[in-house]
Design an enzyme around this catalytic site. Structure first.
Site, PDB file in Angstrom:
ATOM      1  N   ASP A   6       0.866  -1.180   0.000  1.00  0.00           N
ATOM      2  CA  ASP A   6       0.000   0.000   0.000  1.00  0.00           C
ATOM      3  C   ASP A   6       0.900   1.226   0.000  1.00  0.00           C
ATOM      4  O   ASP A   6       2.105   1.129   0.247  1.00  0.00           O
ATOM      5  CB  ASP A   6      -0.905   0.004   1.254  1.00  0.00           C
ATOM      6  CG  ASP A   6      -1.798   1.248   1.313  1.00  0.00           C
ATOM      7  OD1 ASP A   6      -2.304   1.658   0.251  1.00  0.00           O
ATOM      8  OD2 ASP A   6      -1.969   1.828   2.399  1.00  0.00           O
ATOM      9  N   SER A   7       0.290   2.376  -0.252  1.00  0.00           N
ATOM     10  CA  SER A   7       1.051   3.624  -0.205  1.00  0.00           C
ATOM     11  C   SER A   7       1.489   3.941   1.226  1.00  0.00           C
ATOM     12  O   SER A   7       2.325   4.808   1.431  1.00  0.00           O
ATOM     13  CB  SER A   7       0.173   4.758  -0.725  1.00  0.00           C
ATOM     14  OG  SER A   7      -1.015   4.807   0.036  1.00  0.00           O
ATOM     15  N   TYR A  38      -0.410   8.361  -2.477  1.00  0.00           N
ATOM     16  CA  TYR A  38      -0.450   8.067  -3.909  1.00  0.00           C
ATOM     17  C   TYR A  38      -1.663   8.744  -4.554  1.00  0.00           C
ATOM     18  O   TYR A  38      -1.666   9.024  -5.737  1.00  0.00           O
ATOM     19  CB  TYR A  38      -0.577   6.560  -4.147  1.00  0.00           C
ATOM     20  CG  TYR A  38       0.671   5.732  -3.926  1.00  0.00           C
ATOM     21  CD1 TYR A  38       1.844   6.274  -3.401  1.00  0.00           C
ATOM     22  CD2 TYR A  38       0.670   4.377  -4.267  1.00  0.00           C
ATOM     23  CE1 TYR A  38       2.970   5.487  -3.201  1.00  0.00           C
ATOM     24  CE2 TYR A  38       1.794   3.585  -4.091  1.00  0.00           C
ATOM     25  CZ  TYR A  38       2.941   4.133  -3.548  1.00  0.00           C
ATOM     26  OH  TYR A  38       4.055   3.343  -3.359  1.00  0.00           O
ATOM     27  N   GLY A  39      -2.681   8.968  -3.717  1.00  0.00           N
ATOM     28  CA  GLY A  39      -3.983   9.428  -4.232  1.00  0.00           C
ATOM     29  C   GLY A  39      -3.942  10.784  -4.911  1.00  0.00           C
ATOM     30  O   GLY A  39      -4.858  11.145  -5.641  1.00  0.00           O
ATOM     31  N   CYS A  69      -3.793  -0.983  -2.276  1.00  0.00           N
ATOM     32  CA  CYS A  69      -4.087   0.448  -2.369  1.00  0.00           C
ATOM     33  C   CYS A  69      -5.067   0.670  -3.522  1.00  0.00           C
ATOM     34  O   CYS A  69      -4.813   0.236  -4.646  1.00  0.00           O
ATOM     35  CB  CYS A  69      -2.767   1.161  -2.639  1.00  0.00           C
ATOM     36  SG  CYS A  69      -2.903   2.906  -2.967  1.00  0.00           S
ATOM     37  N   ASN A  70      -6.181   1.327  -3.226  1.00  0.00           N
ATOM     38  CA  ASN A  70      -7.162   1.589  -4.290  1.00  0.00           C
ATOM     39  C   ASN A  70      -6.574   2.486  -5.382  1.00  0.00           C
ATOM     40  O   ASN A  70      -6.843   2.276  -6.557  1.00  0.00           O
ATOM     41  CB  ASN A  70      -8.397   2.276  -3.712  1.00  0.00           C
ATOM     42  CG  ASN A  70      -9.331   1.307  -3.028  1.00  0.00           C
ATOM     43  OD1 ASN A  70     -10.337   0.902  -3.582  1.00  0.00           O
ATOM     44  ND2 ASN A  70      -8.993   0.907  -1.817  1.00  0.00           N
ATOM     45  N   GLU A 148      -4.750   9.289   9.233  1.00  0.00           N
ATOM     46  CA  GLU A 148      -3.324   9.198   9.567  1.00  0.00           C
ATOM     47  C   GLU A 148      -2.982   9.997  10.807  1.00  0.00           C
ATOM     48  O   GLU A 148      -2.021   9.695  11.506  1.00  0.00           O
ATOM     49  CB  GLU A 148      -2.488   9.635   8.366  1.00  0.00           C
ATOM     50  CG  GLU A 148      -2.768   8.672   7.242  1.00  0.00           C
ATOM     51  CD  GLU A 148      -1.690   8.533   6.238  1.00  0.00           C
ATOM     52  OE1 GLU A 148      -0.932   9.486   6.059  1.00  0.00           O
ATOM     53  OE2 GLU A 148      -1.629   7.449   5.624  1.00  0.00           O
ATOM     54  N   CYS A 180     -11.167   3.155  -0.589  1.00  0.00           N
ATOM     55  CA  CYS A 180      -9.858   3.624  -0.117  1.00  0.00           C
ATOM     56  C   CYS A 180      -9.495   2.793   1.106  1.00  0.00           C
ATOM     57  O   CYS A 180     -10.360   2.524   1.958  1.00  0.00           O
ATOM     58  CB  CYS A 180      -9.925   5.110   0.254  1.00  0.00           C
ATOM     59  SG  CYS A 180      -8.411   5.727   1.018  1.00  0.00           S
ATOM     60  N   THR A 181      -8.224   2.424   1.177  1.00  0.00           N
ATOM     61  CA  THR A 181      -7.767   1.558   2.266  1.00  0.00           C
ATOM     62  C   THR A 181      -8.036   2.125   3.656  1.00  0.00           C
ATOM     63  O   THR A 181      -8.184   1.380   4.616  1.00  0.00           O
ATOM     64  CB  THR A 181      -6.245   1.364   2.168  1.00  0.00           C
ATOM     65  OG1 THR A 181      -5.653   2.653   2.005  1.00  0.00           O
ATOM     66  CG2 THR A 181      -5.887   0.455   1.031  1.00  0.00           C
ATOM     67  N   HIS A 182      -8.052   3.449   3.758  1.00  0.00           N
ATOM     68  CA  HIS A 182      -8.192   4.063   5.076  1.00  0.00           C
ATOM     69  C   HIS A 182      -9.632   4.076   5.589  1.00  0.00           C
ATOM     70  O   HIS A 182      -9.867   4.188   6.787  1.00  0.00           O
ATOM     71  CB  HIS A 182      -7.698   5.513   5.048  1.00  0.00           C
ATOM     72  CG  HIS A 182      -6.212   5.651   4.911  1.00  0.00           C
ATOM     73  ND1 HIS A 182      -5.503   5.093   3.873  1.00  0.00           N
ATOM     74  CD2 HIS A 182      -5.307   6.285   5.692  1.00  0.00           C
ATOM     75  CE1 HIS A 182      -4.224   5.397   4.017  1.00  0.00           C
ATOM     76  NE2 HIS A 182      -4.074   6.110   5.110  1.00  0.00           N
TER      77      HIS A 182
END
Ligand code: DGL
Length: 261
Positions: A6-7, A38-39, A69-70, A148, A180-182
């Site tokens: 992932d990023s 990355y987004g 990572c999406n 984050e 999104c991963t988050h």
């Protein structure tokens, strides 16, 4: 080993889902914390990073790789599948398929980073399965930094979630993809704000189920994966803060290894 990248640390939600779905399988995780996010980066840059990350995971024993990572899944999957021969899994297709199968009115919402939403990939995949589906997307760029920062339960975060979801609510979506991963870390609040009747699709669970289904159908690949319950976590930058987030996502104390790509 099952390689996952992932990023940054959001992809640990995917690692968590894979560890729960395939207990005992060894995993190697790489979070590109030095080059996140990355987004908001270009397709070319994200693809270059994704290729480097895949090389790194393979050098460290990965026999299959999950692009957790999406944003990278959206813009780099084609390049990766053209370059590598090992099985690669991305997070978009399983979530798109699941959304169509659970949606009752095929009014599907997607939230993600700007890279993911601007790529139009979820809409493309969903419409391929059901051309009549209505897909409504919203980029939610503020959510990644809030996660984050560890602001998972702050009223400010709830307010921003509400603001982002208002246009999707107005479209009367019945299903919402967390693209999104988050976002799985904000799932409870997202569910509350979008309404309990809306099915919220967590792409981390969808991809874990997809990897398991693939291994069930490909015993030779399954046999190539070691199973001693080992999990190695690598990051390209490290701070105390990252360790705290990583431990809270995985609900266990892990040690992050710092590497330079
Ligand atoms: N991992 C990214 C994703 O799933 C979110 C963070 C970033 O922008 O790099 O889209």
């Amino acid at each position: 080993m099952i390689g996952i990248f992932d990023s940054g640390l959001g992809g640990l939600t995917v690692a968590r889902a894979i560890m729960a779905t395939l207990p005992g399988y060894d995993i190697v995780y790489f979070g590109d914390t030095a080059r996140t996010p990355y987004g908001s980066k270009s397709r070319e840059t994200v693809s270059r990073y994704a290729i480097e990350n895949t090389h790194f995971l393979m050098e460290n024993g990965a026999k299959i790789v999950v692009i957790a990572c999406n944003s990278a899944s959206s813009v780099a999957t084609k390049q990766l599948t053209g370059k590598f021969t090992i099985p690669l899994f991305e997070v978009i297709t399983p979530a798109a398929e699941l959304s169509v199968s659970v949606s009752t009115k095929t009014r599907i919402g997607v939230i993600g980073t700007r890279a993911t939403i601007n790529s139009g990939i979820y809409e493309e995949k969903i419409k391929k399965i059901n051309p009549a589906a209505k897909v409504y997307s919203a980029a939610c760029p503020l959510l990644v930094p809030l996660v984050e920062e560890g602001w998972l339960k702050k009223p400010e975060t709830r307010m921003i979630i509400k603001k982002y979801l208002i246009p999707l609510k107005a479209r009367q979506i019945d299903t919402l993809i967390l693209g999104c991963t988050h976002y799985p870390l904000l799932k409870d609040d997202i569910q509350r704000k979008i309404g309990k009747k809306v099915s919220v699709i967590d792409s981390s669970l969808a991809v874990a189920a997809n990897v398991k289904a693939y291994l069930d159908q490909h015993p030779e690949t399954d046999a190539s994966l070691s199973r001693s319950g080992k999990a190695d976590f690598f990051v390209s930058d490290i701070t105390d803060h990252f360790e705290k987030i990583a431990n809270s996502v995985l609900k266990q104390k892990i040690s992050l290894n710092h590497i330079l790509l």
